[in-house]
Motif scaffolding. Structure first.
Motif, PDB file in Angstrom:
ATOM      1  N   LEU A 169      -2.002  11.541   3.441  1.00 21.98           N
ATOM      2  CA  LEU A 169      -1.602  12.543   2.460  1.00 21.98           C
ATOM      3  C   LEU A 169      -2.290  12.342   1.120  1.00 21.98           C
ATOM      4  O   LEU A 169      -2.689  13.313   0.463  1.00 21.98           O
ATOM      5  N   VAL A 170      -2.436  11.092   0.694  1.00 24.59           N
ATOM      6  CA  VAL A 170      -3.162  10.822  -0.556  1.00 24.59           C
ATOM      7  C   VAL A 170      -4.583  11.365  -0.458  1.00 24.59           C
ATOM      8  O   VAL A 170      -5.076  12.066  -1.355  1.00 24.59           O
ATOM      9  N   ALA A 199       0.970   8.127  -5.716  1.00 24.31           N
ATOM     10  CA  ALA A 199      -0.150   9.069  -5.716  1.00 24.31           C
ATOM     11  C   ALA A 199       0.252  10.425  -5.146  1.00 24.31           C
ATOM     12  O   ALA A 199      -0.170  11.470  -5.658  1.00 24.31           O
ATOM     13  N   ILE A 200       1.058  10.434  -4.102  1.00 22.75           N
ATOM     14  CA  ILE A 200       1.504  11.705  -3.514  1.00 22.75           C
ATOM     15  C   ILE A 200       2.282  12.517  -4.547  1.00 22.75           C
ATOM     16  O   ILE A 200       2.035  13.723  -4.731  1.00 22.75           O
ATOM     17  N   TYR A 205       0.824  -1.207   0.000  1.00 23.66           N
ATOM     18  CA  TYR A 205       0.000   0.000   0.000  1.00 23.66           C
ATOM     19  C   TYR A 205       0.859   1.258   0.000  1.00 23.66           C
ATOM     20  O   TYR A 205       0.535   2.247  -0.666  1.00 23.66           O
ATOM     21  N   ASP A 206       1.981   1.220   0.714  1.00 20.90           N
ATOM     22  CA  ASP A 206       2.799   2.432   0.761  1.00 20.90           C
ATOM     23  C   ASP A 206       3.463   2.723  -0.578  1.00 20.90           C
ATOM     24  O   ASP A 206       3.536   3.884  -1.001  1.00 20.90           O
ATOM     25  N   ASP A 207       3.935   1.696  -1.291  1.00 26.84           N
ATOM     26  CA  ASP A 207       4.488   1.938  -2.620  1.00 26.84           C
ATOM     27  C   ASP A 207       3.492   2.708  -3.486  1.00 26.84           C
ATOM     28  O   ASP A 207       3.852   3.666  -4.180  1.00 26.84           O
ATOM     29  N   ASN A 208       2.258   2.264  -3.470  1.00 24.95           N
ATOM     30  CA  ASN A 208       1.229   2.908  -4.269  1.00 24.95           C
ATOM     31  C   ASN A 208       0.943   4.326  -3.780  1.00 24.95           C
ATOM     32  O   ASN A 208       0.724   5.242  -4.573  1.00 24.95           O
ATOM     33  N   THR A 250      -5.054   8.496 -11.987  1.00 26.20           N
ATOM     34  CA  THR A 250      -4.204   7.438 -11.427  1.00 26.20           C
ATOM     35  C   THR A 250      -4.220   7.487  -9.906  1.00 26.20           C
ATOM     36  O   THR A 250      -4.269   6.449  -9.234  1.00 26.20           O
ATOM     37  N   SER A 251      -4.221   8.675  -9.353  1.00 29.48           N
ATOM     38  CA  SER A 251      -4.250   8.824  -7.892  1.00 29.48           C
ATOM     39  C   SER A 251      -5.572   8.341  -7.317  1.00 29.48           C
ATOM     40  O   SER A 251      -5.598   7.718  -6.244  1.00 29.48           O
ATOM     41  N   LYS A 252      -6.671   8.598  -8.015  1.00 29.91           N
ATOM     42  CA  LYS A 252      -7.967   8.082  -7.572  1.00 29.91           C
ATOM     43  C   LYS A 252      -7.980   6.556  -7.596  1.00 29.91           C
ATOM     44  O   LYS A 252      -8.524   5.911  -6.693  1.00 29.91           O
TER      45      LYS A 252
END
Length: 358
Positions: free
Chosen positions: A186-187, A128-129, A121-124, A146-148
């Motif tokens: 943050l995302v 997004a950040i 999850y953190d890689d993703n 992509t962030s959504k």
């Protein structure tokens, strides 16, 4: 007494300014980026290498994590040079880590055509950040979309075990880490700022409260993880965990104007310098420290307390002056890594931006 205090403060600010002005961050950024593309890039595959050592790479291209650092560095370089296209080749590489497997699309840890691998999850979140930072600057729709998508994947890692929070690795139900919850906040905040959709802000506040309640340490920084279902704490401290929670506090304050978030951020900033900055430098993981720098710089933009930046400037100088080889590759080890070069590009680019604003 007031005059003396004012003079001392002014002198400190002037000294910091003078140090920053004497540094050519742009030359450093260019040298590091050139090294990445000459020593850590497979142009034929449009992929990157983990290190500059063939044996250490074991025939593989880089894990996704270093690419997330390079993506953020690419955005910071575009901030300084808006007409350049630093992000495009990095995203072309990252797309080779994309998988649409259930329960939601996302990016796995290794190149899909080379290996089926876990998704973190953190890689993703780091992707997004960086993309939301780029979206705020460029308004390119693909960055937002992509962030959504990443946010939807992130929600598949949330449940009420341990009272809430995001897991770290998909399918691994053993821990909920600050490194997946801090950037998750943050995302959500970045998406809220871009869309004004309240659901994103609700997620951010809910996860922020959970992380603070469960992982804030007595010394003012953050523990690494909560093991579940035992609820035992992994008591390790890392600079990036402080950094994401610090930055989250600043953004929540800027959105809500609730002083409790700004006070949280100030507290983490003071504690971070006290806990981590020893003998003129921060601990050895450059990228962890770059994430802390993001938080410190975000607080500076709100508080305008330039003295708070000094330990970040000092650490960046220490790395360049003491941990650089004759080829301008950075790192304490003989083998140099993509993530280290990327992290320091980001840090120097952020400091260069601050210098330009003086």
């Amino acid at each position: 007494m007031r005059r003396i205090s004012f003079t001392l403060v002014f002198s400190c600010v002037a000294a910091i300014s003078a140090v920053a002005q004497s540094i050519n961050y742009t030359t450093r950024i260019q040298a590091l980026n050139k090294n990445i593309y000459s020593k850590l890039y497979d142009a034929k595959a449009n992929l990157y290498l983990e290190t500059n050592n063939v044996e250490a790479n074991k025939g593989n291209h880089s894990f996704l994590w270093p690419l997330t650092a390079l993506l953020q560095a690419a955005n910071e370089m575009e901030v300084l040079e808006p007409r350049k296209q630093y992000i495009a080749p990095v995203m072309k590489a990252i797309e080779q880590y994309y998988t649409d497997r259930a329960p939601a699309p996302g990016y796995q840890a290794m190149v899909v055509k080379e290996k089926t691998d876990p998704r973190f999850y953190d890689d993703n979140e780091w992707i997004a950040i960086a993309l939301m930072d780029a979206y705020a600057r460029t308004h390119k729709k693909e960055y937002l979309e992509t962030s959504k998508m990443i946010y939807r994947f992130l929600l598949t890692g949330y449940n009420q075990v341990g009272g809430g929070g995001f897991y770290w690795e998909e399918g691994n139900l053993k821990s909920k880490n600050t490194c997946s919850n801090g950037p998750g906040i943050l995302v959500a905040l970045r998406l809220y700022q871009a869309t004004k959709e309240k659901a994103y802000l609700d997620t951010a506040i809910k996860v922020y409260n959970w992380t603070k309640k469960n992982l804030l340490a007595p010394n003012g920084v953050y523990f690494d993880a909560l093991h579940v279902p035992s609820l035992k704490i992994d008591s390790a401290f890392y600079t990036y965990n402080a950094g994401t929670m610090l930055q989250s506090g600043v953004i929540l304050y800027n959105i809500t104007k609730d002083n409790k978030y700004l006070n949280d951020a100030r507290s983490v900033a003071v504690a971070s310098e006290k806990v981590f900055f020893k003998d003129g430098h921060l601990p050895g993981n450059y990228w962890f420290n770059a994430v802390l720098a993001r938080g410190i710089i975000a607080l500076y933009h709100t508080d305008k307390n330039r003295k708070q930046l000094q330990f970040i400037i000092d650490d960046a100088e220490y790395v360049w002056n003491n941990e650089r080889d004759e080829q301008n590759l950075l790192g304490k080890q003989k083998i140099k890594s993509l993530i280290d070069q990327s992290a320091m590009i980001e840090t120097y680019a952020r400091l260069q931006k601050l210098m330009l604003k003086q």
